[in-house]
Write an enzyme that holds these catalytic residues in place. Structure first.
Site, PDB file in Angstrom:
ATOM      1  N   GLY A  53      28.615  22.214  20.835  1.00  0.00           N
ATOM      2  CA  GLY A  53      26.821  23.127  19.379  1.00  0.00           C
ATOM      3  C   GLY A  53      27.969  22.756  17.775  1.00  0.00           C
ATOM      4  O   GLY A  53      28.317  22.099  17.938  1.00  0.00           O
ATOM      5  N   ASN A 241      18.049  10.887  27.177  1.00  0.00           N
ATOM      6  CA  ASN A 241      17.423  12.386  27.508  1.00  0.00           C
ATOM      7  C   ASN A 241      17.021  12.870  28.632  1.00  0.00           C
ATOM      8  O   ASN A 241      16.400  12.091  29.349  1.00  0.00           O
ATOM      9  CB  ASN A 241      15.930  12.587  26.841  1.00  0.00           C
ATOM     10  CG  ASN A 241      16.017  14.266  26.551  1.00  0.00           C
ATOM     11  OD1 ASN A 241      15.927  14.687  27.356  1.00  0.00           O
ATOM     12  ND2 ASN A 241      15.440  14.151  25.722  1.00  0.00           N
ATOM     13  N   SER A 264      25.009  21.051  25.429  1.00  0.00           N
ATOM     14  CA  SER A 264      25.261  22.330  24.786  1.00  0.00           C
ATOM     15  C   SER A 264      24.046  23.492  24.826  1.00  0.00           C
ATOM     16  O   SER A 264      23.192  23.490  23.645  1.00  0.00           O
ATOM     17  CB  SER A 264      25.070  21.630  23.132  1.00  0.00           C
ATOM     18  OG  SER A 264      26.508  22.079  22.625  1.00  0.00           O
ATOM     19  N   TYR A 320      26.999  24.650  34.770  1.00  0.00           N
ATOM     20  CA  TYR A 320      29.145  24.577  34.511  1.00  0.00           C
ATOM     21  C   TYR A 320      29.352  25.271  33.235  1.00  0.00           C
ATOM     22  O   TYR A 320      30.043  24.508  32.117  1.00  0.00           O
ATOM     23  CB  TYR A 320      29.737  22.652  33.820  1.00  0.00           C
ATOM     24  CG  TYR A 320      30.480  22.831  34.345  1.00  0.00           C
ATOM     25  CD1 TYR A 320      31.549  23.538  34.560  1.00  0.00           C
ATOM     26  CD2 TYR A 320      31.087  21.406  35.250  1.00  0.00           C
ATOM     27  CE1 TYR A 320      32.842  23.745  34.852  1.00  0.00           C
ATOM     28  CE2 TYR A 320      32.200  21.375  35.482  1.00  0.00           C
ATOM     29  CZ  TYR A 320      33.269  22.316  35.261  1.00  0.00           C
ATOM     30  OH  TYR A 320      34.582  21.797  35.829  1.00  0.00           O
ATOM     31  N   CYS A 408      48.341  23.213  32.157  1.00  0.00           N
ATOM     32  CA  CYS A 408      47.843  22.905  33.297  1.00  0.00           C
ATOM     33  C   CYS A 408      47.557  24.014  33.518  1.00  0.00           C
ATOM     34  O   CYS A 408      47.847  25.133  33.057  1.00  0.00           O
ATOM     35  CB  CYS A 408      49.483  22.577  33.987  1.00  0.00           C
ATOM     36  SG  CYS A 408      50.554  23.335  33.306  1.00  0.00           S
ATOM     37  N   GLY A 490      30.580  29.363  24.570  1.00  0.00           N
ATOM     38  CA  GLY A 490      30.390  28.555  25.271  1.00  0.00           C
ATOM     39  C   GLY A 490      28.565  29.226  25.909  1.00  0.00           C
ATOM     40  O   GLY A 490      28.203  28.381  26.408  1.00  0.00           O
TER      41      GLY A 490
HETATM   42  P1  NAD Z   1      29.029  19.356  22.172  1.00  0.00           P
HETATM   43  O1  NAD Z   1      28.053  19.645  21.320  1.00  0.00           O
HETATM   44  O2  NAD Z   1      29.412  18.571  21.779  1.00  0.00           O
HETATM   45  O3  NAD Z   1      27.841  18.234  23.298  1.00  0.00           O
HETATM   46  C1  NAD Z   1      26.908  18.104  23.935  1.00  0.00           C
HETATM   47  C2  NAD Z   1      26.253  16.985  23.674  1.00  0.00           C
HETATM   48  O4  NAD Z   1      25.167  16.905  25.193  1.00  0.00           O
HETATM   49  C3  NAD Z   1      26.333  16.227  22.717  1.00  0.00           C
HETATM   50  O5  NAD Z   1      26.699  15.153  22.547  1.00  0.00           O
HETATM   51  C4  NAD Z   1      24.670  16.477  22.880  1.00  0.00           C
HETATM   52  O6  NAD Z   1      24.630  14.675  22.495  1.00  0.00           O
HETATM   53  C5  NAD Z   1      24.196  15.976  24.164  1.00  0.00           C
HETATM   54  N1  NAD Z   1      23.147  16.575  24.595  1.00  0.00           N
HETATM   55  C6  NAD Z   1      21.995  17.275  24.272  1.00  0.00           C
HETATM   56  N2  NAD Z   1      20.950  17.820  24.436  1.00  0.00           N
HETATM   57  C7  NAD Z   1      20.325  16.305  25.490  1.00  0.00           C
HETATM   58  C8  NAD Z   1      19.697  16.105  26.342  1.00  0.00           C
HETATM   59  N3  NAD Z   1      19.091  16.286  25.448  1.00  0.00           N
HETATM   60  N4  NAD Z   1      20.318  14.720  26.763  1.00  0.00           N
HETATM   61  C9  NAD Z   1      21.101  14.133  27.362  1.00  0.00           C
HETATM   62  N5  NAD Z   1      22.685  15.260  25.928  1.00  0.00           N
HETATM   63  C10 NAD Z   1      22.203  15.698  25.122  1.00  0.00           C
HETATM   64  O7  NAD Z   1      28.779  20.564  23.367  1.00  0.00           O
HETATM   65  P2  NAD Z   1      30.158  20.400  24.524  1.00  0.00           P
HETATM   66  O8  NAD Z   1      31.760  21.135  23.717  1.00  0.00           O
HETATM   67  O9  NAD Z   1      30.592  19.032  25.435  1.00  0.00           O
HETATM   68  O10 NAD Z   1      29.893  21.665  25.151  1.00  0.00           O
HETATM   69  C11 NAD Z   1      28.795  21.366  26.404  1.00  0.00           C
HETATM   70  C12 NAD Z   1      28.400  22.424  26.589  1.00  0.00           C
HETATM   71  O11 NAD Z   1      29.342  23.226  27.935  1.00  0.00           O
HETATM   72  C13 NAD Z   1      28.234  24.138  26.388  1.00  0.00           C
HETATM   73  O12 NAD Z   1      27.242  24.304  25.892  1.00  0.00           O
HETATM   74  C14 NAD Z   1      28.992  25.150  26.194  1.00  0.00           C
HETATM   75  O13 NAD Z   1      28.798  25.745  25.638  1.00  0.00           O
HETATM   76  C15 NAD Z   1      29.847  24.757  27.744  1.00  0.00           C
HETATM   77  N6  NAD Z   1      30.650  24.359  28.042  1.00  0.00           N
HETATM   78  C16 NAD Z   1      31.272  24.531  29.395  1.00  0.00           C
HETATM   79  C17 NAD Z   1      32.554  25.020  29.386  1.00  0.00           C
HETATM   80  C18 NAD Z   1      32.913  24.655  31.663  1.00  0.00           C
HETATM   81  O14 NAD Z   1      33.954  25.691  30.772  1.00  0.00           O
HETATM   82  N7  NAD Z   1      31.866  25.168  31.950  1.00  0.00           N
HETATM   83  C19 NAD Z   1      33.618  25.154  28.755  1.00  0.00           C
HETATM   84  C20 NAD Z   1      33.112  25.097  27.703  1.00  0.00           C
HETATM   85  C21 NAD Z   1      31.969  24.964  27.219  1.00  0.00           C
END
Ligand code: NAD
Length: 554
Positions: A53, A241, A264, A320, A408, A490
């Site tokens: 984000g 979407n 996000s 996730y 790792c 996160g």
């Molecule tokens: P980011 O903002 O880089 O990417 C999010 C993507 O989602 C963007 O490319 C955006 O275009 C897309 N998106 C938004 N709305 C959408 C929709 N309605 N339909 C389709 N695509 C859509 O974020 P990121 O760094 O990839 O993180 C993603 C999420 O995962 C965040 O909420 C983050 O906090 C969470 N996260 C999870 C973990 C984990 O271990 N599971 C770790 C870190 C972050």
């Protein structure tokens, strides 16, 4: 470029063995800060946004410049203080103290919500640090690839050890989510990943994290089913979407086996509502944030409702770590929490062993240095086949972004052994320059996040936030090179507190002593946190590793 933000420019970490600062700890912080904003690494470097984000490395370009200048000047017994991406002071400390102490995005409990955060951000008083964005140890999508590989590996373990012959449906190809397609194919499966930003699909194909793009739902399904039937790994990016595509796939009865999501969703302004054109996103969110938030949440409810629908139809479904269940619940979808988060489902047993995302970057910029450390890890742990497979595949498949780096998952005892060995490699010259050794904040003992890392703790201690604070304090006391305390990473404002550390292996005896302590105590916090919560697996590790726990003595 006329519309770049004030001061924006292209930055990249210095390479090589020459110091530009007064010591390697300062130099490492300087290089890793620059590395976070390298266009190969950061999602939106002009805005200083690294990933997740709006996770930023510095508050604004002037703050970036002042941090960099201060690090170049900083003595080996001084500590730079960074408050939400802005350098606010330099204090005389001592050589065992961190060179940088960072606090990002922290707000007092009752004020800890997005609305108040954004008000303060608009006043220029704070920034969102995410996890490794504001603590300068993001290494591109590889950083999350290992965790995602572990998670899908755990899903595979439930199905006989492979994802061959299965289709995973997910969304989001951003900084973190971009790891999903490769993690699925590394486990032998097929993935359809929905993403509304075409440039993210192109970027993941360019970096070899994604194999193909489909122009329509029909094409995506055809490609996926063909590959599944041939038991051939394949990942497909589908422009669309998620709030529209998932319900449509469910309606068609698409043969999906596994469903998750990494849009996000933790930040409603970073989730595109259904019916809003991608091109209008930024202007609309800026002009009408409340209306946008309401529409984003309604769309998340539709998205999660479809996920629950797939679960009812027999698919394995998990959250996730992006808070999408919480947002859907806020929008009124009652069954949002019917499927579990990935930590209680797959990761907690690893946390009990002090295992988590250990990572390191070669400050030289030379990929040969990482190749040397890869061999060292395989030599240290020859019996660990899962780890050896990962290191080999990562060496073949992972394209570096910015400084060459590796990650790792290592546990209690293993991290200290690896850190000491790396320091020897620097001392002997087998590795050409020092290594920055750190980790994600998503780790065994460094985070309180009831929707993610600490969801469903055995003793109900999910929201107890003393642990990450103790983690930051113990790393500061143990000799880490920089230590950070963040809020909201996160899962968003009000929902998490977490801490990070980075320690530099510069080949000196002092570094060896610090590394031994930090890399024992840091994962040790995770083991004792899980012992405290009543996990017998953690008790066994504490006993084996000789961790002292007063409440269990006497
Ligand atoms: P980011 O903002 O880089 O990417 C999010 C993507 O989602 C963007 O490319 C955006 O275009 C897309 N998106 C938004 N709305 C959408 C929709 N309605 N339909 C389709 N695509 C859509 O974020 P990121 O760094 O990839 O993180 C993603 C999420 O995962 C965040 O909420 C983050 O906090 C969470 N996260 C999870 C973990 C984990 O271990 N599971 C770790 C870190 C972050």
């Amino acid at each position: 470029m006329t519309d770049r933000p004030s001061g924006a420019r292209t930055v990249r970490a210095p390479r090589g063995t020459e110091l530009t600062a007064k010591g390697w700890q300062q130099e490492a912080a300087l290089r890793m800060l620059h590395n976070n904003l390298d266009p190969e690494v950061a999602e939106h470097p002009d805005e200083l946004v690294v990933y997740g984000g709006t996770g930023k490395a510095a508050r604004d370009w002037r703050s970036f410049d002042r941090i960099a200048a201060t690090l170049r000047d900083l003595e080996g017994d001084e500590t730079l203080l960074v408050q939400s991406g802005r350098p606010v002071g330099v204090m005389r400390t001592h050589e065992w103290a961190p060179r940088v102490l960072i606090a990002n995005s922290n707000l007092v409990g009752d004020w800890a919500n997005w609305e108040e955060f954004r008000r303060l951000e608009a006043l220029g008083l704070t920034m969102y640090g995410q996890m490794t964005a504001g603590s300068w140890i993001y290494i591109g999508t590889q950083g999350i690839l290992q965790g995602t590989y572990e998670t899908f590996g755990a899903v595979a373990a439930k199905r006989g050890g492979t994802l061959e012959g299965t289709i995973t449906l997910t969304a989001g190809l951003g900084g973190m989510g971009g790891a999903q397609p490769l993690a699925v194919t590394m486990n032998g499966g097929v993935a359809i990943v929905v993403e509304c930003d075409a440039s993210r699909i192109d970027r993941r194909i360019e970096h070899r994290y994604l194999d193909a793009r489909a122009e329509s739902i029909d094409e995506a399904l055809r490609l996926a089913v063909e590959a599944r039937d041939a038991r051939r790994p394949l990942s497909i990016g589908l422009l669309g979407n998620a709030a529209e595509v998932l319900p449509e796939l469910l309606r068609r009865g698409a043969p999906i086996d596994i469903v998750t999501d990494q849009t996000s969703a933790h930040d409603p302004l970073a989730y595109l509502p259904a019916g809003v054109a991608f091109e209008d996103w930024k202007d609309y969110a800026a002009a009408k944030p409340e209306e946008f938030t309401r529409r984003a949440r309604e769309s998340m409810a539709a998205h999660v409702q479809a996920m629950v629908g797939f679960m009812d139809a027999g698919a394995e479904v998990f959250d996730y770590g992006n808070s999408i269940r919480g947002e859907a619940k806020t929008a009124g979808f009652e069954r949002a929490f019917d499927f579990p988060g990935f930590v209680p489902a797959y990761i907690r047993p690893l946390f009990c062993e002090g295992k988590g995302p250990f990572r390191w970057a070669a400050l030289s910029g030379d990929p040969a240095d990482i190749a040397r450390t890869d061999r060292a890890v395989m030599d240290l742990f020859p019996e660990n086949e899962h780890l050896n497979r990962w290191i080999r595949m990562a060496g073949e498949k992972v394209a570096y972004q910015g400084l060459p780096a590796r990650i790792c998952w290592l546990g209690q005892g293993e991290r200290a052994a690896a850190g000491e060995r790396f320091n020897e490699l620097v001392a002997s010259g087998e590795v050409s320059a020092p290594l920055a050794i750190g980790r994600d904040h998503l780790d065994t003992g460094s985070v309180a996040s009831p929707y993610r890392e600490t969801e469903a703790m055995r003793d109900g201690s999910d929201a107890i936030a003393d642990w990450p604070l103790l983690n930051a304090l113990v790393n500061t006391a143990s000799g880490a090179s920089w230590v950070s305390i963040h809020h909201g990473g996160g899962v968003g404002m009000g929902r998490s507190l977490h801490a990070g550390q980075v320690s530099v292996a510069d080949g000196t005896e002092l570094a060896a002593q610090k590394l031994r302590r930090v890399l024992t105590n840091d994962p040790g916090m995770g083991v004792i946190r899980h012992v405290d919560a009543g996990y017998p697996e953690a008790e066994a590790v504490a006993e084996r590793e000789g961790l002292r726990i007063p409440m269990r003595e006497g």
